[in-house]
Write an enzyme that holds these catalytic residues in place. Sequence first.
Site, mmCIF file in Angstrom:
data_model
loop_
_atom_site.group_PDB
_atom_site.id
_atom_site.type_symbol
_atom_site.label_atom_id
_atom_site.label_comp_id
_atom_site.label_asym_id
_atom_site.label_seq_id
_atom_site.Cartn_x
_atom_site.Cartn_y
_atom_site.Cartn_z
ATOM 1 C CD GLU A 128 -2.755 22.302 19.151
ATOM 2 O OE1 GLU A 128 -2.789 21.162 18.614
ATOM 3 O OE2 GLU A 128 -3.767 23.011 19.325
ATOM 4 C CD GLU A 144 -5.399 22.269 15.042
ATOM 5 O OE1 GLU A 144 -6.387 21.534 14.805
ATOM 6 O OE2 GLU A 144 -4.324 21.825 15.496
#
Length: 509
Positions: free
Chosen positions: A308, A177
């Site tokens: 994820e 991220e």
Amino acid sequence: MSNDAVSAVINVDIEGPQISKHVYGHFAEHLGRCIYGGFYVGEDSDIPNEGGIRLDVVEALKALDIPNLRWPGGCFADEYHWMDGIGPKEDRAVMINTHWGGVEENNHFGTHEFMALCELLGTEPYISGNVGSGTVREMSEWVEYLTRDGDSPMVRLRKQNGREEPWKVKFWGLGNETWGCGGNMTAEQYALDARKYATYCRDYGDNKLYRIAAGAADFNYEWTKVLMEQLGHIGCQRVERKLYSAISVHYYTIAGTWDKKGDAKEFSTDEYYTTMLKANRTDELLTGHSNVMDLYDPTKEIGIVMDEWGTWWDVEPGTNPGFLYQQNTMRDALVASLHFDIFHKHADRVVMANIAQTVNVLQAMILTDPDSGALVLTPTYHVFQMNKGHQDAASLRVDAPKGIPTREVDGKELPLVSVSASRKDGRLLVSLSNLDAEAAQDVEIDLRGGGLGAYEALILTADTLQSHNTPDALEAVAPRAHEGVKLEGSKLRVHLPAHSFVTVSGDLA
């Protein structure tokens, strides 16, 4: 079988792309009670363990044939410095887990403990490296420490810490991220950094790295475009070289907003349908990113890794808000079954997926009770269990020539029946989900190009969508034999009660 049954066709002799076993991957972050109290209880615990690793958790996950385990994060990965987690435990540095609860992290579960866990599970490690606060040298030396044989400073350090032979570690994430907690970078900035990290994460011996670039959040197709433009084919001396093998993407399913996501157990039927509509958008998301990648990589050499995914609800009342502990209901199970059908559909590009997370965090497989020590298998666990036959199987296309029944949800159409199928080693596996909260659905499948011999049918459902398992009710939601399946010649007729997941598996004749 009702006249308005859903009609489907499966050509069992026409194999599609292989469904990678790695789409059934898992994720373990230093977050809440995922590691400490979940996977790891310490060697002095009364709970049976090996080197501090909780053995009942290991056995439960081995039953799923889990193919890989991602660690140490998540956001935690970009504040984790791996050298703090090696050597004698009493000498390891203590840090503060600033992302998740501000708690002290004593680093007792580090590289050697994680590799020992993977060996007990019989699974492949997937390590997410620190790009946000780390250095190229730090990640490069971690690769060397784990995978190099012979002699070098990192090899000597590994041997000093008790491990003579190198490990096999194929999967490496180049940050996490990076658009957010992993550095708040722009796509262009990250692309430049990723070139360096990919270059110095080297292959040692026959350990060939599968480098995964940190990709987009949700529907940010521009991020994928930049990575495909700038990371795809760069090398020395004009030799075309692929610096990475895949791009990641993250997508969570929530019914509400990020400020108020919704309750894990107490929700209305309307909230349920909104949840399923959001989950179904995974198909749109993967199609969008795939379309961008196809412009630069039409032969699909670069994979998508959704490392994820899962539901994210408001934390259980009375628990640490930074620990992300939530219950897991029949609704969560159907989110999982729908995701797998979508992953199977995109088997030509999706090479890995990792549910968030394995134990005690978000859409967990397992909940461990800190008071009694009980281990609870969630409804989502059972979806993984019922579906494990799809791992490394050839996908089979499922057509519904007369269409699928739908329901209007928030101004959009939600298909109420989802089906996927595969074949492997002479066996057929068909997975079916009825997303209708209140009404049953019947499905009639025309099996063409082959017959079905002896078969087994299982069903996962419950009295209510809110049903869930607890230490006092371990099997409130658990699979059982399903009598509502009949084989008549080439026709497989399946009755799907409201909000149910069914699998049919058998030998191809």
